[in-house]
Scaffold this motif. Sequence first.
Motif, PDB file in Angstrom:
ATOM      1  N   SER A  80       0.850  -1.181   0.000  1.00 62.50           N
ATOM      2  CA  SER A  80       0.000   0.000   0.000  1.00 62.50           C
ATOM      3  C   SER A  80       0.885   1.230   0.000  1.00 62.50           C
ATOM      4  O   SER A  80       1.970   1.244   0.593  1.00 62.50           O
ATOM      5  N   ASP A  81       0.432   2.276  -0.683  1.00 61.78           N
ATOM      6  CA  ASP A  81       1.199   3.521  -0.700  1.00 61.78           C
ATOM      7  C   ASP A  81       1.199   4.200   0.652  1.00 61.78           C
ATOM      8  O   ASP A  81       1.979   5.123   0.905  1.00 61.78           O
ATOM      9  N   LEU A  82       0.298   3.717   1.538  1.00 54.94           N
ATOM     10  CA  LEU A  82       0.293   4.296   2.872  1.00 54.94           C
ATOM     11  C   LEU A  82       1.264   3.578   3.804  1.00 54.94           C
ATOM     12  O   LEU A  82       1.386   3.946   4.975  1.00 54.94           O
ATOM     13  N   ASP A  83       1.875   2.499   3.273  1.00 55.05           N
ATOM     14  CA  ASP A  83       2.832   1.742   4.082  1.00 55.05           C
ATOM     15  C   ASP A  83       4.194   2.415   3.928  1.00 55.05           C
ATOM     16  O   ASP A  83       4.784   2.434   2.828  1.00 55.05           O
ATOM     17  N   LYS A  84       4.656   3.031   5.030  1.00 61.34           N
ATOM     18  CA  LYS A  84       5.937   3.734   5.011  1.00 61.34           C
ATOM     19  C   LYS A  84       7.084   2.821   5.391  1.00 61.34           C
ATOM     20  O   LYS A  84       8.233   3.251   5.520  1.00 61.34           O
ATOM     21  N   GLY A  87       6.106  -0.497   9.845  1.00 60.65           N
ATOM     22  CA  GLY A  87       5.342  -1.496  10.580  1.00 60.65           C
ATOM     23  C   GLY A  87       4.007  -1.029  11.078  1.00 60.65           C
ATOM     24  O   GLY A  87       3.463  -1.613  12.015  1.00 60.65           O
ATOM     25  N   THR A  88       3.488   0.061  10.490  1.00 57.33           N
ATOM     26  CA  THR A  88       2.192   0.563  10.949  1.00 57.33           C
ATOM     27  C   THR A  88       1.020  -0.015  10.153  1.00 57.33           C
ATOM     28  O   THR A  88      -0.128   0.255  10.497  1.00 57.33           O
ATOM     29  N   VAL A  89       1.337  -0.767   9.096  1.00 62.70           N
ATOM     30  CA  VAL A  89       0.285  -1.324   8.235  1.00 62.70           C
ATOM     31  C   VAL A  89       0.300  -2.859   8.361  1.00 62.70           C
ATOM     32  O   VAL A  89       1.374  -3.480   8.337  1.00 62.70           O
ATOM     33  N   LYS A  90      -0.890  -3.389   8.466  1.00 66.08           N
ATOM     34  CA  LYS A  90      -1.048  -4.838   8.562  1.00 66.08           C
ATOM     35  C   LYS A  90      -1.900  -5.316   7.367  1.00 66.08           C
ATOM     36  O   LYS A  90      -2.949  -4.755   7.096  1.00 66.08           O
ATOM     37  N   VAL A 134      -2.277  -0.743  12.149  1.00 63.91           N
ATOM     38  CA  VAL A 134      -1.942  -1.618  13.260  1.00 63.91           C
ATOM     39  C   VAL A 134      -2.436  -1.035  14.572  1.00 63.91           C
ATOM     40  O   VAL A 134      -2.906  -1.762  15.445  1.00 63.91           O
ATOM     41  N   ASP A 135      -2.371   0.238  14.702  1.00 66.46           N
ATOM     42  CA  ASP A 135      -2.730   0.851  15.987  1.00 66.46           C
ATOM     43  C   ASP A 135      -4.251   0.966  16.135  1.00 66.46           C
ATOM     44  O   ASP A 135      -4.796   0.631  17.183  1.00 66.46           O
ATOM     45  N   THR A 136      -4.878   1.500  15.141  1.00 66.60           N
ATOM     46  CA  THR A 136      -6.317   1.767  15.268  1.00 66.60           C
ATOM     47  C   THR A 136      -7.180   0.569  14.844  1.00 66.60           C
ATOM     48  O   THR A 136      -8.387   0.561  15.106  1.00 66.60           O
TER      49      THR A 136
END
Length: 794
Positions: A80-84, A87-90, A134-136
């Motif tokens: 995903s382009d929102l994956d920097k 490790g915030t994207v699952k 991952v957080d929300t």
Amino acid sequence: MLTRNCLSLLLWVLFDGGLLTPLHPQPQQTLEAEPRENVVPVPGRRSSAQRVKRGWVWNQFFVLEEYMGSEPQYVGKLHSDLDKGVGTVKYTLSGDGAGTVFTIDETTGDIHAIRSLDREEKPFYTLRAQAVDVDTKKPLEPESEFIIKVQDINDNEPKFLDGPYIASVPEMSPVGAYVLQVKATDADDPTYGNSARVVYSILQGQPYFSIDPKTGVIRTALPNMDREVKEQYQVLIQAKDMGGQLGGLAGTTTVNITLTDVNDNPPRFPKSIFHLKVPESSHVGSAIGRIRAVDPDFGKNAEIEYNIVPGDGGNLFDITTDENTQEGVIKLKKPLDFETKKAYTFKVEASNLHLDHRFHSVGPFKDTATVKINVLDMDEPPVFSKPLYTMEVYEDTPVGTIIGAVTAQDLDAGSSSVRYFIDWKNDVDSYFTIDANEGTIATNELLDRESTAQYNFSIIASKVSNPLLTSKVNVIINVLDVNEFPPEISVPYETSVCENAKSGQVIQTVTAADKDLSPAGQRFSFRLSPEASNKPNFTVHDYRNNTAGIETRRNGYSRRQQELYFLPVVIEDSSYPVQSSTNTMTIRVCRCDSDGTILSCNVEAIFLPVGLSTGALIAILLCIVILLVIVVLYVALRRQKKKDTLMTSKEDIRDNVIHYDDEGGGEEDTQAFDIGALRNPKVIEDNKMRRDIKPDTLRFPRQRPPVEDNTDIRDFINQRLQENDVDPAAPPYDSLATYAYEGNGSVAESLSSIESLTTEADQDYDYLSDWGPRFKILADMFGEEESYNPDKVT
């Protein structure tokens, strides 16, 4: 390759604003972007709206089937382009096979197949992917669907689902004749490569048959294949994929091909001459031999018809076809005789029933053979000279008279003597005898044509050398008539003559009958008997056609003078010896009208006045009958009245017993009738006894008491009454009137024997027997008492 994918990812992020792109390690998988426009705010840029691409771009992933590696097979990568990369994207995966067949690395987005896949089992899988914070735990972008296709490899060989095959083709078929089409099925993907492209070939069955490599059509490869040479063929067919190239998989099947029969062979006799030996005693219609023509064909093509060629002996024999064996069965049409002809020769033709026009050029489909029959001599029974003998004999011919003869001969080579005898079946056959050696038939009893006009019996002839060989012939003997019965009037005639008849009038036509068998031309003659010829009343006129007429000889006849006339008519026949009979005809004189119609022939009509009609006569008779009925009724009423007067008279009370059907009142019933007249007024009964019991009749000598003293009688009666009163077996009569005394005042004095001065011994009661049956019982009673008298016992 991994470096190139990473570089591509970097460039794409830089130039396209960080959109997600899947990475594939296989070079054959191409990137096919499915753009979707979203308008989103991007930080650091102008606030005005600008076009941006959607956050997910999906391709079709491919995975090899039947992967046998030790590590899970890598399928692709999601990003995903929102994956920097911090490790915030699952990444999550759902759908067909998620977790069981395919797994995803939640951090990197790498997809792997964890087990081997079979395209023939499932060709593709539909899954859904999503990027989650991952957080929300909230989706960063909407869930999207993608497909993973299983890439085919050549792992299935062609298969003949309908094999093995059975086919047939007519024999003698030309090259290229259609036999059968086979079909093989390959489970591999027909749209990818040559894994499912099948090519057919023959492994076994050449050079007889060929097959089309693409269609699988089997055809004949050789001309004129003969079923009689070889009928069954087994062809092995191969189907190979990969277009038949080296390395392709192959499957085989068997095709059993049968050559069907056609009529391409004519029947043929295995030999040109057939010899048969037939006994001369063979019965007509029996089978005397069999011949057979051979036809290599089968079924209806091998059906054969046999015919005898006209010639020597053909009219004595016949031939038919046995449908089961196709043999020619020779049968006898006429009897054989060794002594007449010893051998016969004729030809038999065999031909096919069902011809095939395609093979007419081969030649005629028939064959001919010669049959020679030798007749065998047999010991045969004697043969009569005639099939039926008819003889005639006159009735009453003397016993022992020869009336004819039968003749039988032994026609065998060693001729034997013949013996004759009658085939006894019933008593009628005993009327004749036959000479055992000569065959002459004679009478054994007197014959009577009127009893039996014809005799029918059988004569049996047997050989002396072999008595078991016998033959039989029927003999009919007709009994000729002898004129022994005189002719008589055929039917009884009721002849009448009118009182007003004229002379020469025909009053009756008569015919005659004869019990003898009348030969042709026999005639009967009629005439009056000599004693009636001189009487001037009637005459007989012979018409000379076996009939005669009775004619009157005078005018007018009177019933008062003579009612009946008896006319004797003599009838003679024309046979020898001449027989005649006298027949008496009765002629009644009747009253007729002027036209000759008979009005009355009754005897009583003679005494009636002339002119009295039938209606008047009936009225007179009816009146007489009515008068007779009145007189009879009057007499009957007078007799009945007199009888009633006698029964009801109280004066005559002698020996009267009154019976009635009503139930009585017992001993006290004194109202039923007056019994005072039956009692002696001088006697007073001290006790009332039962009067409803009939005392038994005592049969013993009566002791007559003196007239002056009646005490003994009264005591006897009272004693009997007491005995019956106490007897329970006595029948309960309603009433019984008994009396023992004569009434007083009788002018004739006492008629009873009780007070008679004489004893019974002095009385003679034999006169009671002369009074008739009504006094029979009384006569028997006094007769017994007289016989019991001890004074008469000696």
